[in-house]
Design an enzyme around this catalytic site. Structure first.
Site, PDB file in Angstrom:
ATOM      1  N   GLU A 164       0.799  -1.234   0.000  1.00  0.00           N
ATOM      2  CA  GLU A 164       0.000   0.000   0.000  1.00  0.00           C
ATOM      3  C   GLU A 164       0.834   1.288   0.000  1.00  0.00           C
ATOM      4  OE1 GLU A 164      -2.661  -0.687   3.285  1.00  0.00           O
ATOM      5  OE2 GLU A 164      -3.565  -2.423   2.321  1.00  0.00           O
ATOM      6  N   ASN A 205       2.031  -4.630  -3.392  1.00  0.00           N
ATOM      7  CA  ASN A 205       0.616  -4.976  -3.227  1.00  0.00           C
ATOM      8  C   ASN A 205      -0.152  -3.714  -2.847  1.00  0.00           C
ATOM      9  OD1 ASN A 205      -1.389  -7.112  -2.875  1.00  0.00           O
ATOM     10  ND2 ASN A 205      -1.237  -6.770  -0.657  1.00  0.00           N
ATOM     11  N   HIS A 241     -10.468  -5.484  -2.720  1.00  0.00           N
ATOM     12  CA  HIS A 241     -11.527  -5.383  -1.705  1.00  0.00           C
ATOM     13  C   HIS A 241     -12.676  -4.619  -2.371  1.00  0.00           C
ATOM     14  CE1 HIS A 241      -9.104  -7.092   1.425  1.00  0.00           C
ATOM     15  NE2 HIS A 241      -8.111  -6.270   1.142  1.00  0.00           N
ATOM     16  N   GLU A 269      -6.317 -10.242  -2.371  1.00  0.00           N
ATOM     17  CA  GLU A 269      -7.146 -10.116  -1.155  1.00  0.00           C
ATOM     18  C   GLU A 269      -8.626  -9.987  -1.505  1.00  0.00           C
ATOM     19  OE1 GLU A 269      -5.651  -7.108   1.542  1.00  0.00           O
ATOM     20  OE2 GLU A 269      -3.564  -7.589   1.096  1.00  0.00           O
ATOM     21  N   ASP A 271     -12.347  -9.809  -1.724  1.00  0.00           N
ATOM     22  CA  ASP A 271     -13.632  -9.993  -1.044  1.00  0.00           C
ATOM     23  C   ASP A 271     -14.592  -8.959  -1.626  1.00  0.00           C
ATOM     24  OD1 ASP A 271     -12.796  -7.663   0.361  1.00  0.00           O
ATOM     25  OD2 ASP A 271     -12.342  -8.789   2.184  1.00  0.00           O
TER      26      ASP A 271
HETATM   27  O1  G2I Z   1      -7.584  -4.152   6.041  1.00  0.00           O
HETATM   28  C1  G2I Z   1      -7.812  -5.209   5.160  1.00  0.00           C
HETATM   29  C2  G2I Z   1      -6.530  -5.662   4.486  1.00  0.00           C
HETATM   30  C3  G2I Z   1      -6.040  -4.583   3.545  1.00  0.00           C
HETATM   31  N1  G2I Z   1      -4.809  -4.986   2.877  1.00  0.00           N
HETATM   32  C4  G2I Z   1      -3.738  -5.428   3.732  1.00  0.00           C
HETATM   33  C5  G2I Z   1      -4.219  -6.496   4.695  1.00  0.00           C
HETATM   34  O2  G2I Z   1      -3.191  -6.858   5.575  1.00  0.00           O
HETATM   35  C6  G2I Z   1      -5.429  -6.039   5.458  1.00  0.00           C
HETATM   36  O3  G2I Z   1      -5.814  -7.109   6.327  1.00  0.00           O
HETATM   37  C7  G2I Z   1      -6.407  -6.761   7.514  1.00  0.00           C
HETATM   38  C8  G2I Z   1      -6.698  -8.007   8.330  1.00  0.00           C
HETATM   39  O4  G2I Z   1      -7.578  -8.847   7.611  1.00  0.00           O
HETATM   40  C9  G2I Z   1      -7.364  -7.617   9.645  1.00  0.00           C
HETATM   41  O5  G2I Z   1      -7.521  -8.757  10.474  1.00  0.00           O
HETATM   42  O6  G2I Z   1      -5.580  -5.919   8.241  1.00  0.00           O
HETATM   43  C10 G2I Z   1      -6.241  -5.419   9.381  1.00  0.00           C
HETATM   44  C11 G2I Z   1      -5.397  -4.332  10.006  1.00  0.00           C
HETATM   45  O7  G2I Z   1      -5.277  -3.253   9.120  1.00  0.00           O
HETATM   46  C12 G2I Z   1      -6.529  -6.570  10.341  1.00  0.00           C
HETATM   47  O8  G2I Z   1      -7.271  -6.096  11.444  1.00  0.00           O
HETATM   48  C13 G2I Z   1      -6.669  -6.293  12.675  1.00  0.00           C
HETATM   49  C14 G2I Z   1      -7.494  -5.521  13.689  1.00  0.00           C
HETATM   50  O9  G2I Z   1      -7.512  -4.152  13.322  1.00  0.00           O
HETATM   51  C15 G2I Z   1      -6.896  -5.696  15.039  1.00  0.00           C
HETATM   52  O10 G2I Z   1      -7.702  -5.062  15.999  1.00  0.00           O
HETATM   53  C16 G2I Z   1      -6.740  -7.192  15.360  1.00  0.00           C
HETATM   54  O11 G2I Z   1      -6.034  -7.367  16.574  1.00  0.00           O
HETATM   55  O12 G2I Z   1      -6.648  -7.676  13.027  1.00  0.00           O
HETATM   56  C17 G2I Z   1      -5.973  -7.890  14.227  1.00  0.00           C
HETATM   57  C18 G2I Z   1      -5.818  -9.400  14.456  1.00  0.00           C
HETATM   58  O13 G2I Z   1      -7.060 -10.018  14.467  1.00  0.00           O
END
Ligand code: G2I
Length: 453
Positions: A164, A205, A241, A269, A271
């Site tokens: 990003e 990415n 996304h 990614e 969805d």
């Molecule tokens: O934001 C969606 C995706 C965008 N592109 C990069 C990816 O790495 C990103 O993935 C998401 C995860 O799927 C989420 O699971 O990234 C988020 C953070 O920006 C992740 O969220 C975090 C929560 O914000 C936290 O509170 C939590 O502790 O997931 C953590 C683990 O569950």
């Protein structure tokens, strides 16, 4: 692909691992069986593509683990490999979840996409809050890449090295890295990753770069200049996304222009979210959107394949980030495949000519004792309907049907064939019917896959 490495490991390992998960399924007492059709990973492999999913390590057991292992041939750790996960305190490392996912992938004949090395988000506090000189920052980045890529050398097939880097208007995002090191942090990160594992594919990415727009054009220009400078770059990841009904019409054209630079493109990614509650109309539109993404990738030979960002609505980031939205993945929260699942399968060449497309049969064991069991098959349709049905399966361990209700079942050898009763042949779009049976078993009682006809 840059190297000739096979994208999929031995199927034998996968079959062996699949057999090992049956016990876990039985313990859960229920399993989801699909309407006719091979797993997505097999369909994708036949097309020379990969089909991946993001996963959460702690969930890789039971039905979640069974589907992750059966349907996908690439895994991306959703969070486990991010800097904040692996080095929460400076010099104190936690590789447990990342290791677990890599081990799972190897046991299931899957490749791993490493995600992600250099990002502005999910960094540890000590890194974000440090007051680093450019020299210190550069060293921190180099060391982090050397350590993490080195740790998984030969085991992680591709890395999202930089994540990003752009704003929506195509300018560089002001991040810790950009502010400290300038645009050159990107070339430096890629070079460090190549040194740490020369065989891994190296990607940049980003999101909102699926269609042709200012942001994707900035990414295009960056890749072009990196190539011209001889900086190692093997591909771009288009996160995808997306929002239901908003498939970017220029996606294939955009993929093609990146491919024409001599790099690979991965949908990393995917969805497709919607305003809840999910309705049949929205799920049908979502299926069409999933299919459109698949088709865009299938149309360009350098598009390596598609990874979904979580395969079940029970493991998706959407509801937490976009309140009131969700249902973005191919399986619902109870692991039932949605129309989107069938659309992916169909785009990959499965399910053609199947009258049952959009209908699924779920086999579950209600109770089991000594040598007896009571089971149930639920036939559900979404985006399709049935006026009559036949549900077939093979009992793999000598089980025998002794009695059935709400269906007529016959067994010949190991093959069971059940047809609808007079009163339940019709399954409307969005509806379901069930039938039950008693059976005899001895020794083991593996869950069969039900084929609808
Ligand atoms: O934001 C969606 C995706 C965008 N592109 C990069 C990816 O790495 C990103 O993935 C998401 C995860 O799927 C989420 O699971 O990234 C988020 C953070 O920006 C992740 O969220 C975090 C929560 O914000 C936290 O509170 C939590 O502790 O997931 C953590 C683990 O569950």
């Amino acid at each position: 692909m840059r190297t000739s490495r096979s994208s999929v490991r031995s199927r034998l390992t996968a079959l062996f691992a699949g057999a090992a998960t049956l016990g876990a399924l039985l313990a859960a007492g229920t399993a989801t069986a699909h309407a006719a059709g091979p797993p997505l990973r097999d369909l994708a492999e036949a097309k020379g593509k990969v089909m991946g999913t993001a996963v959460t390590g702690s969930k890789l057991t039971g039905t979640y683990g069974e589907i992750a292992g059966r349907e996908f041939n690439w895994l991306t750790p959703g969070n486990a490999m991010k800097w904040g996960s692996v080095e929460p305190a400076r010099g104190s490392f936690n590789w447990a979840e990342a290791d677990q996912i890599v081990d799972f992938a190897e046991a299931h004949g899957q490749e791993v996409r490493g995600h992600t090395l250099v990002w502005h988000s999910q960094n540890p506090g000590w890194l974000d809050n440090g007051n680093w000189t450019p020299a210190e920052l550069g060293r921190l980045m180099d060391d982090h890449i050397a350590l993490e890529v080195g740790r998984y050398k030969g085991r992680v097939a591709a890395w999202d090295v930089v994540n990003e880097p752009f704003n929506e208007d195509g300018t560089y995002r002001q991040t810790l890295w950009y502010n400290g090191l300038g645009t050159d942090y990107i070339a430096r990160a890629l070079t460090a990753a190549r040194a740490a594992d020369p065989a891994a594919e190296l990607y940049i990415n980003d999101y909102n770069v699926e269609g042709v727009n200012a942001k994707s054009t900035a990414l295009y220009n960056l890749v072009k200049s990196l190539k011209e400078r001889g900086v190692p770059i093997d591909g771009v990841g288009l996160q995808a996304h997306l929002i239901v009904g908003q498939y970017p019409s220029t996606m294939q054209q955009n993929i093609q222009r990146f491919a024409d630079l001599g790099i690979d493109v991965a949908i990393t990614e995917l969805d497709i979210r919607m305003q809840l509650p999910a309705t049949q109309a929205k799920l049908t539109q979502q299926a069409a959107d999933y299919k459109a993404v698949m088709n865009a990738c299938l149309a360009v030979s350098r598009c390596t394949g598609v990874t979904v960002w979580g395969f079940t609505d029970s493991d998706s980031w959407i509801p937490g980030t976009f309140p009131g939205q969700g249902a973005a993945t191919p399986y619902d929260e109870n692991y039932n495949p949605k129309p989107a699942y069938h659309a992916i399968a169909q785009a990959l060449g499965g399910g053609t000519g199947q009258p049952t497309e959009g209908c699924t049969a779920t086999y579950s064991v209600g109770s089991q004792w000594n040598t007896g069991l009571t089971g149930q098959v639920r036939i559900a349709c979404a985006g399709a309907s049935l006026s009559s049905w036949k549900a077939d399966w093979t009992f793999g361990a000598g089980q025998r049907i002794t009695q059935a209700w709400n269906a007529t079942c016959t067994q010949s050898g190991t093959t069971v064939s059940c047809t609808n009763a007079a009163w339940n042949g019709s399954v409307p779009d969005g509806g379901s019917v069930t039938f039950g049976f008693n059976a005899w078993w001895n020794g083991s009682n593996p869950v069969p896959t039900v084929t609808l006809g």
